[in-house]
Design a protein around this motif. Structure first.
Motif, PDB file in Angstrom:
ATOM      1  N   ARG A 130      45.147 159.544   9.741  1.00 38.68           N
ATOM      2  CA  ARG A 130      44.187 159.575   8.626  1.00 38.68           C
ATOM      3  C   ARG A 130      44.888 159.232   7.312  1.00 38.68           C
ATOM      4  O   ARG A 130      44.347 158.486   6.483  1.00 38.68           O
ATOM      5  CB  ARG A 130      43.517 160.950   8.548  1.00 38.68           C
ATOM      6  N   ASP A 131      46.090 159.747   7.118  1.00 42.60           N
ATOM      7  CA  ASP A 131      46.854 159.413   5.912  1.00 42.60           C
ATOM      8  C   ASP A 131      47.240 157.938   5.895  1.00 42.60           C
ATOM      9  O   ASP A 131      47.198 157.284   4.847  1.00 42.60           O
ATOM     10  CB  ASP A 131      48.116 160.271   5.824  1.00 42.60           C
ATOM     11  N   GLN A 132      47.616 157.433   7.047  1.00 36.27           N
ATOM     12  CA  GLN A 132      48.070 156.043   7.109  1.00 36.27           C
ATOM     13  C   GLN A 132      46.957 155.049   6.809  1.00 36.27           C
ATOM     14  O   GLN A 132      47.226 153.962   6.265  1.00 36.27           O
ATOM     15  CB  GLN A 132      48.677 155.754   8.487  1.00 36.27           C
ATOM     16  N   ALA A 133      45.725 155.379   7.147  1.00 41.40           N
ATOM     17  CA  ALA A 133      44.618 154.466   6.862  1.00 41.40           C
ATOM     18  C   ALA A 133      44.545 154.168   5.370  1.00 41.40           C
ATOM     19  O   ALA A 133      44.371 153.011   4.957  1.00 41.40           O
ATOM     20  CB  ALA A 133      43.303 155.056   7.365  1.00 41.40           C
ATOM     21  N   GLY A 134      44.692 155.200   4.545  1.00 41.56           N
ATOM     22  CA  GLY A 134      44.707 154.990   3.103  1.00 41.56           C
ATOM     23  C   GLY A 134      45.965 154.296   2.638  1.00 41.56           C
ATOM     24  O   GLY A 134      45.921 153.435   1.745  1.00 41.56           O
ATOM     25  N   GLU A 135      47.098 154.639   3.256  1.00 39.81           N
ATOM     26  CA  GLU A 135      48.362 154.050   2.830  1.00 39.81           C
ATOM     27  C   GLU A 135      48.407 152.548   3.094  1.00 39.81           C
ATOM     28  O   GLU A 135      48.869 151.775   2.238  1.00 39.81           O
ATOM     29  CB  GLU A 135      49.535 154.730   3.536  1.00 39.81           C
ATOM     30  N   VAL A 153      43.371 140.081   4.857  1.00 41.11           N
ATOM     31  CA  VAL A 153      43.057 140.233   6.282  1.00 41.11           C
ATOM     32  C   VAL A 153      44.025 141.274   6.838  1.00 41.11           C
ATOM     33  O   VAL A 153      45.244 141.100   6.757  1.00 41.11           O
ATOM     34  CB  VAL A 153      43.201 138.906   7.043  1.00 41.11           C
ATOM     35  N   LEU A 154      43.477 142.342   7.388  1.00 40.14           N
ATOM     36  CA  LEU A 154      44.282 143.428   7.956  1.00 40.14           C
ATOM     37  C   LEU A 154      43.986 143.525   9.447  1.00 40.14           C
ATOM     38  O   LEU A 154      42.843 143.778   9.838  1.00 40.14           O
ATOM     39  CB  LEU A 154      43.962 144.752   7.271  1.00 40.14           C
ATOM     40  N   CYS A 155      45.017 143.317  10.252  1.00 37.74           N
ATOM     41  CA  CYS A 155      44.876 143.349  11.704  1.00 37.74           C
ATOM     42  C   CYS A 155      45.693 144.496  12.269  1.00 37.74           C
ATOM     43  O   CYS A 155      46.712 144.882  11.689  1.00 37.74           O
ATOM     44  CB  CYS A 155      45.395 142.047  12.311  1.00 37.74           C
ATOM     45  N   GLY A 156      45.267 145.005  13.411  1.00 43.04           N
ATOM     46  CA  GLY A 156      46.116 146.017  14.000  1.00 43.04           C
ATOM     47  C   GLY A 156      45.508 146.762  15.167  1.00 43.04           C
ATOM     48  O   GLY A 156      44.337 146.591  15.523  1.00 43.04           O
ATOM     49  N   ASP A 157      46.368 147.595  15.730  1.00 39.41           N
ATOM     50  CA  ASP A 157      45.982 148.618  16.699  1.00 39.41           C
ATOM     51  C   ASP A 157      45.878 149.904  15.886  1.00 39.41           C
ATOM     52  O   ASP A 157      46.896 150.446  15.435  1.00 39.41           O
ATOM     53  CB  ASP A 157      47.045 148.721  17.795  1.00 39.41           C
ATOM     54  N   PHE A 158      44.658 150.392  15.701  1.00 39.66           N
ATOM     55  CA  PHE A 158      44.435 151.519  14.802  1.00 39.66           C
ATOM     56  C   PHE A 158      44.372 152.854  15.540  1.00 39.66           C
ATOM     57  O   PHE A 158      44.184 153.899  14.910  1.00 39.66           O
ATOM     58  CB  PHE A 158      43.178 151.264  13.965  1.00 39.66           C
ATOM     59  N   ASN A 159      44.551 152.823  16.867  1.00 36.99           N
ATOM     60  CA  ASN A 159      44.592 154.043  17.673  1.00 36.99           C
ATOM     61  C   ASN A 159      43.436 154.989  17.347  1.00 36.99           C
ATOM     62  O   ASN A 159      43.583 156.217  17.375  1.00 36.99           O
ATOM     63  CB  ASN A 159      45.938 154.753  17.503  1.00 36.99           C
ATOM     64  N   VAL A 168      36.193 154.782   8.534  1.00 36.94           N
ATOM     65  CA  VAL A 168      35.406 154.962   7.313  1.00 36.94           C
ATOM     66  C   VAL A 168      36.252 154.601   6.100  1.00 36.94           C
ATOM     67  O   VAL A 168      35.792 153.904   5.177  1.00 36.94           O
ATOM     68  CB  VAL A 168      34.876 156.402   7.208  1.00 36.94           C
ATOM     69  N   THR A 169      37.507 155.058   6.094  1.00 32.41           N
ATOM     70  CA  THR A 169      38.414 154.715   4.996  1.00 32.41           C
ATOM     71  C   THR A 169      38.632 153.214   4.908  1.00 32.41           C
ATOM     72  O   THR A 169      38.536 152.608   3.832  1.00 32.41           O
ATOM     73  CB  THR A 169      39.764 155.426   5.181  1.00 32.41           C
ATOM     74  N   LEU A 170      38.924 152.582   6.029  1.00 29.07           N
ATOM     75  CA  LEU A 170      39.206 151.151   6.044  1.00 29.07           C
ATOM     76  C   LEU A 170      37.990 150.327   5.617  1.00 29.07           C
ATOM     77  O   LEU A 170      38.106 149.380   4.840  1.00 29.07           O
ATOM     78  CB  LEU A 170      39.680 150.724   7.431  1.00 29.07           C
ATOM     79  N   THR A 171      36.814 150.689   6.119  1.00 28.87           N
ATOM     80  CA  THR A 171      35.614 149.908   5.800  1.00 28.87           C
ATOM     81  C   THR A 171      35.043 150.234   4.429  1.00 28.87           C
ATOM     82  O   THR A 171      34.093 149.594   3.989  1.00 28.87           O
ATOM     83  CB  THR A 171      34.534 150.095   6.874  1.00 28.87           C
ATOM     84  N   SER A 172      35.624 151.213   3.729  1.00 27.95           N
ATOM     85  CA  SER A 172      35.222 151.427   2.343  1.00 27.95           C
ATOM     86  C   SER A 172      35.730 150.302   1.449  1.00 27.95           C
ATOM     87  O   SER A 172      35.166 150.067   0.365  1.00 27.95           O
ATOM     88  CB  SER A 172      35.757 152.773   1.835  1.00 27.95           C
ATOM     89  N   ARG A 173      36.763 149.587   1.900  1.00 28.67           N
ATOM     90  CA  ARG A 173      37.355 148.521   1.097  1.00 28.67           C
ATOM     91  C   ARG A 173      37.322 147.162   1.795  1.00 28.67           C
ATOM     92  O   ARG A 173      37.414 146.137   1.127  1.00 28.67           O
ATOM     93  CB  ARG A 173      38.810 148.871   0.762  1.00 28.67           C
ATOM     94  N   LEU A 174      37.225 147.160   3.108  1.00 25.52           N
ATOM     95  CA  LEU A 174      37.250 145.927   3.875  1.00 25.52           C
ATOM     96  C   LEU A 174      36.095 145.920   4.875  1.00 25.52           C
ATOM     97  O   LEU A 174      35.586 146.967   5.248  1.00 25.52           O
ATOM     98  CB  LEU A 174      38.573 145.789   4.631  1.00 25.52           C
ATOM     99  N   ALA A 175      35.709 144.728   5.310  1.00 27.44           N
ATOM    100  CA  ALA A 175      34.646 144.594   6.307  1.00 27.44           C
ATOM    101  C   ALA A 175      35.249 144.520   7.707  1.00 27.44           C
ATOM    102  O   ALA A 175      36.270 143.854   7.922  1.00 27.44           O
ATOM    103  CB  ALA A 175      33.822 143.348   6.023  1.00 27.44           C
ATOM    104  N   ASP A 176      34.633 145.202   8.645  1.00 27.94           N
ATOM    105  CA  ASP A 176      34.995 145.122  10.051  1.00 27.94           C
ATOM    106  C   ASP A 176      34.478 143.787  10.578  1.00 27.94           C
ATOM    107  O   ASP A 176      33.273 143.549  10.638  1.00 27.94           O
ATOM    108  CB  ASP A 176      34.359 146.297  10.791  1.00 27.94           C
ATOM    109  N   ALA A 177      35.381 142.879  10.955  1.00 25.27           N
ATOM    110  CA  ALA A 177      34.972 141.521  11.334  1.00 25.27           C
ATOM    111  C   ALA A 177      34.026 141.532  12.534  1.00 25.27           C
ATOM    112  O   ALA A 177      33.093 140.720  12.595  1.00 25.27           O
ATOM    113  CB  ALA A 177      36.205 140.676  11.627  1.00 25.27           C
TER     114      ALA A 177
END
Length: 239
Positions: A130-135, A153-159, A168-177
């Motif tokens: 959860r901390d890393q998503a913001g970081e 563009v942010l790619c990854g294995d988000f586990n 929720v944190t990630l999609t507050s700033r970026l769109a889920d492709a």
């Protein structure tokens, strides 16, 4: 006044499980997707990792950009259309007793279109993840601002899955492709028996997603099942 033309870029995110599976099948999967950029997670990190990364890139018909052990297994590869203007690796904030995580980032130009691309792999630990998503968002934004390539563009294995607080944190700033333009299949894990989506491509909202998903129309499921324990995500994005 010069008007920059939009470019369509093919970006593949793939957890390759340290090349412990069928490397020939892995190369067939990647080549079938014809990517401009590949964001790798779990690239080799131990003895001979640079040589292994170069060999993997060559098998894909690509070149190593940056990453590997110095980004905790995150690695960027690129094809001939891609020009690299800046690149960086880093480690995410570490907690004793947990696996060290990192990011590989680059500012790239394809034609007249410039953007920042990053590969990351978040923790298995719920609180750390959860901390890393913001970081990762903070790190990505800082790099993009510094290099003046605001499209991200942010790619990854988000586990984690799309209903998690991390997403929720990630999609507050970026769109889920995948949510923007789903094509192919959704689930990325496991490769042999897909039942969940742990891997994703997120893009800033100034980019247009043409398609995103597990490219089952391009690569054979039989190859994906033996190439890694994850399936890849292909995003075709107009920037």
């Amino acid at each position: 006044m010069v008007i920059a033309m939009a470019e369509t870029v093919r970006i593949l995110s793939y957890n390759v499980r340290s090349l412990r599976d069928d490397r020939a099948a892995l190369a067939r999967v990647v080549r079938a997707c014809a990517p401009d950029v590949v964001c790798v997670q779990e690239s080799p990190r131990f003895f001979g990792w640079r040589r292994a990364a170069r060999a993997m890139a060559a098998a894909f018909g690509l070149d190593v950009v940056i990453g590997g052990a110095d980004a905790s297994g995150n690695l960027l590869l690129a094809g001939g259309r891609v020009r690299i203007t800046a690149k960086e690796t880093l480690y995410l904030r570490h907690r004793r007793g947990l696996h060290l995580r990192g990011m590989a980032m680059a500012a790239v130009t394809v034609g007249q279109s410039a953007f920042t691309v990053a590969s990351t792999h978040l923790s298995l630990d719920d609180a750390q993840r959860r901390d890393q998503a913001g970081e990762v968002l903070e790190r990505l934004d800082a790099f993009a601002e510094r290099e003046r390539t605001p499209t991200r563009v942010l790619c990854g294995d988000f586990n984690s899955r799309p209903d998690s607080s991390e997403w929720v944190t990630l999609t507050s700033r970026l769109a889920d492709a995948w949510q923007a333009a789903p094509e192919g299949e959704e689930y990325t894990s496991t490769a042999k028996d897909p039942y969940q989506r742990l891997d994703a491509v997120f893009v800033s909202r100034d980019a247009t997603v043409m398609r995103a998903g597990v490219p089952t129309d391009l690569a054979r499921q039989a190859d994906m099942a033996i190439a890694s324990d994850h399936r890849p995500v292909l995003a075709v994005v107009t920037i």
